[in-house]
Motif scaffolding. Sequence first.
Motif, PDB file in Angstrom:
ATOM      1  N   VAL A  38       0.854  -1.186   0.000  1.00  0.00           N
ATOM      2  CA  VAL A  38       0.000   0.000   0.000  1.00  0.00           C
ATOM      3  C   VAL A  38       0.888   1.234   0.000  1.00  0.00           C
ATOM      4  N   VAL A  39       0.607   2.148  -0.925  1.00  0.00           N
ATOM      5  CA  VAL A  39       1.384   3.385  -1.074  1.00  0.00           C
ATOM      6  C   VAL A  39       0.426   4.560  -0.983  1.00  0.00           C
ATOM      7  N   VAL A  40       0.830   5.608  -0.268  1.00  0.00           N
ATOM      8  CA  VAL A  40       0.045   6.837  -0.199  1.00  0.00           C
ATOM      9  C   VAL A  40       0.762   7.894  -1.032  1.00  0.00           C
ATOM     10  N   GLN A  41       0.163   8.241  -2.168  1.00  0.00           N
ATOM     11  CA  GLN A  41       0.766   9.236  -3.053  1.00  0.00           C
ATOM     12  C   GLN A  41       0.357  10.635  -2.597  1.00  0.00           C
ATOM     13  N   THR A  42       1.340  11.493  -2.299  1.00  0.00           N
ATOM     14  CA  THR A  42       1.084  12.838  -1.790  1.00  0.00           C
ATOM     15  C   THR A  42       1.833  13.860  -2.648  1.00  0.00           C
ATOM     16  N   PRO A  43       1.572  15.152  -2.461  1.00  0.00           N
ATOM     17  CA  PRO A  43       2.339  16.171  -3.198  1.00  0.00           C
ATOM     18  C   PRO A  43       3.835  16.136  -2.900  1.00  0.00           C
ATOM     19  N   LEU A  44       4.223  15.473  -1.803  1.00  0.00           N
ATOM     20  CA  LEU A  44       5.641  15.354  -1.456  1.00  0.00           C
ATOM     21  C   LEU A  44       6.245  14.058  -1.979  1.00  0.00           C
ATOM     22  N   GLY A  45       5.461  13.285  -2.707  1.00  0.00           N
ATOM     23  CA  GLY A  45       5.915  11.987  -3.178  1.00  0.00           C
ATOM     24  C   GLY A  45       5.186  10.874  -2.452  1.00  0.00           C
ATOM     25  N   ALA A  46       5.629   9.654  -2.655  1.00  0.00           N
ATOM     26  CA  ALA A  46       4.943   8.484  -2.095  1.00  0.00           C
ATOM     27  C   ALA A  46       5.379   8.231  -0.660  1.00  0.00           C
ATOM     28  N   LEU A  47       4.401   7.931   0.193  1.00  0.00           N
ATOM     29  CA  LEU A  47       4.689   7.454   1.538  1.00  0.00           C
ATOM     30  C   LEU A  47       4.653   5.938   1.482  1.00  0.00           C
ATOM     31  N   THR A  48       5.767   5.313   1.804  1.00  0.00           N
ATOM     32  CA  THR A  48       5.860   3.852   1.741  1.00  0.00           C
ATOM     33  C   THR A  48       6.357   3.317   3.085  1.00  0.00           C
ATOM     34  N   ASP A  49       6.410   2.003   3.199  1.00  0.00           N
ATOM     35  CA  ASP A  49       6.922   1.356   4.402  1.00  0.00           C
ATOM     36  C   ASP A  49       6.173   1.840   5.650  1.00  0.00           C
ATOM     37  N   VAL A  50       4.843   1.897   5.542  1.00  0.00           N
ATOM     38  CA  VAL A  50       4.032   2.322   6.683  1.00  0.00           C
ATOM     39  C   VAL A  50       3.295   1.112   7.242  1.00  0.00           C
ATOM     40  N   ASP A  51       3.326   0.955   8.567  1.00  0.00           N
ATOM     41  CA  ASP A  51       2.666  -0.180   9.204  1.00  0.00           C
ATOM     42  C   ASP A  51       1.170   0.042   9.354  1.00  0.00           C
ATOM     43  N   GLU A  52       0.772   1.307   9.514  1.00  0.00           N
ATOM     44  CA  GLU A  52      -0.642   1.606   9.742  1.00  0.00           C
ATOM     45  C   GLU A  52      -1.157   2.518   8.632  1.00  0.00           C
ATOM     46  N   CYS A  53      -2.066   2.015   7.837  1.00  0.00           N
ATOM     47  CA  CYS A  53      -2.652   2.811   6.762  1.00  0.00           C
ATOM     48  C   CYS A  53      -3.887   2.081   6.246  1.00  0.00           C
ATOM     49  N   PRO A  54      -4.955   2.813   5.922  1.00  0.00           N
ATOM     50  CA  PRO A  54      -6.130   2.150   5.353  1.00  0.00           C
ATOM     51  C   PRO A  54      -5.820   1.540   3.984  1.00  0.00           C
ATOM     52  N   LEU A  55      -6.646   0.599   3.571  1.00  0.00           N
ATOM     53  CA  LEU A  55      -6.548   0.057   2.221  1.00  0.00           C
ATOM     54  C   LEU A  55      -7.133   1.054   1.218  1.00  0.00           C
ATOM     55  N   PRO A  56      -6.744   0.963  -0.054  1.00  0.00           N
ATOM     56  CA  PRO A  56      -7.290   1.886  -1.062  1.00  0.00           C
ATOM     57  C   PRO A  56      -8.813   1.895  -1.104  1.00  0.00           C
ATOM     58  N   GLY A  57      -9.435   0.740  -0.829  1.00  0.00           N
ATOM     59  CA  GLY A  57     -10.882   0.661  -0.901  1.00  0.00           C
ATOM     60  C   GLY A  57     -11.607   1.437   0.191  1.00  0.00           C
TER      61      GLY A  57
END
Length: 374
Positions: free
Chosen positions: A254-273
């Motif tokens: 799961v990747v969170v694309q932001t204006p600062l680039g992608a946030l990766t390697d995160v343990d806690e994050c919702p799914l895209p759905g």
Amino acid sequence: MFLNVTQLSVQYPGQAQAAVDGVSLGLRAGDIGVLIGPSGCGKTTLLRAVAGLERASSGSIALQGELVSDGQHHVPAEQRRIGMVFQDYALFPHLDVGRNVGFGIHQRPKAERAARVAEVLQLVGLDGMQSRYPHELSGGQQQRVALARALAPAPRLLLLDEPFSNLDVDLRERLAHEVRAILKAAGATALFVTHDQLEAFAIGDVIGVMHQGHLHQWDDAYALYHRPATRFVAEFIGHGVFAPAQIRQQDGEVVVQTPLGALTDVDECPLPGAYEAGLCDVLLRADDIVHDDAAPVKAQIVRKAFRGSEFLYTLRLASGEVVMTHVPSHHDHAVGEWIGIRPQVDHVVTFERGGAAGSPPAPAIQRSGHPPAP
């Protein structure tokens, strides 16, 4: 729980909206609770309802298992054994410190009263000052006299309504730490109202964030900051902004694309759905953004605030998005200068794009064998 507030509402005649609307909270014996929020949010009305100075329209308040207020019953303030410290201290200028502190226990025998006055003055660090008058004391000392007077009758609950608001900003946080130590030494249970976050963090075991009569979250300071329960809490606590983002799957991650680039390697994050097309707003706090000259993303400094050991920079990206960052003060860049920044986010908190103040974040999911934090 020592104090139980259950679905409490307080509505003044002629007002369409309740000043306190369906608030529930619990405070354990010996803990210090803090109510914080913008002006008019209902925090002082809630405190006054606990004190017995306002009647409950519905819901209930119980103290040590005793029902003291609901829609039908109301125990008067003077029968609740609650102490109060007010914003203006309300010291009697014509009485010395000893008589001010002993005012609430005047019915006790003289020797017993004198011993109790000496005991609480020693507790607040003012022993030997019984003969001074309020005008001979500093603001901080007057505040401690007011605290000693409230503690003298040994109330079962102590309420403090913005007690530091008349003091210098530099003194408030230090005095909040001192008052916390005094209350802990006294074994007191207390509920405190402030609009100052640093005071709240310094004194509170548990903190409640209020907005428009509603209690959005009742939690410790770390959870309020890193795991806000609503969009309002995320915005109100600390320095941060909401940036448009998209959550997507990339190479099984799961990747969170932001204006600062992608946030990766995160343990806690919702799914895209969790959001339509994965589109959301991500909370970016000032400590989530790192100044790095080698970073590919550049941002222009539009405002800077000197904080002694650091600057708080407000930055604008080329795309127009605004973010904030804390930078050590020896990195003294000029307003208008472009600097390199990169994201370093440990807690990814996302909300519905453009959601309302009361909207909750999407729940975190479990990955990498680590359970989501409570």
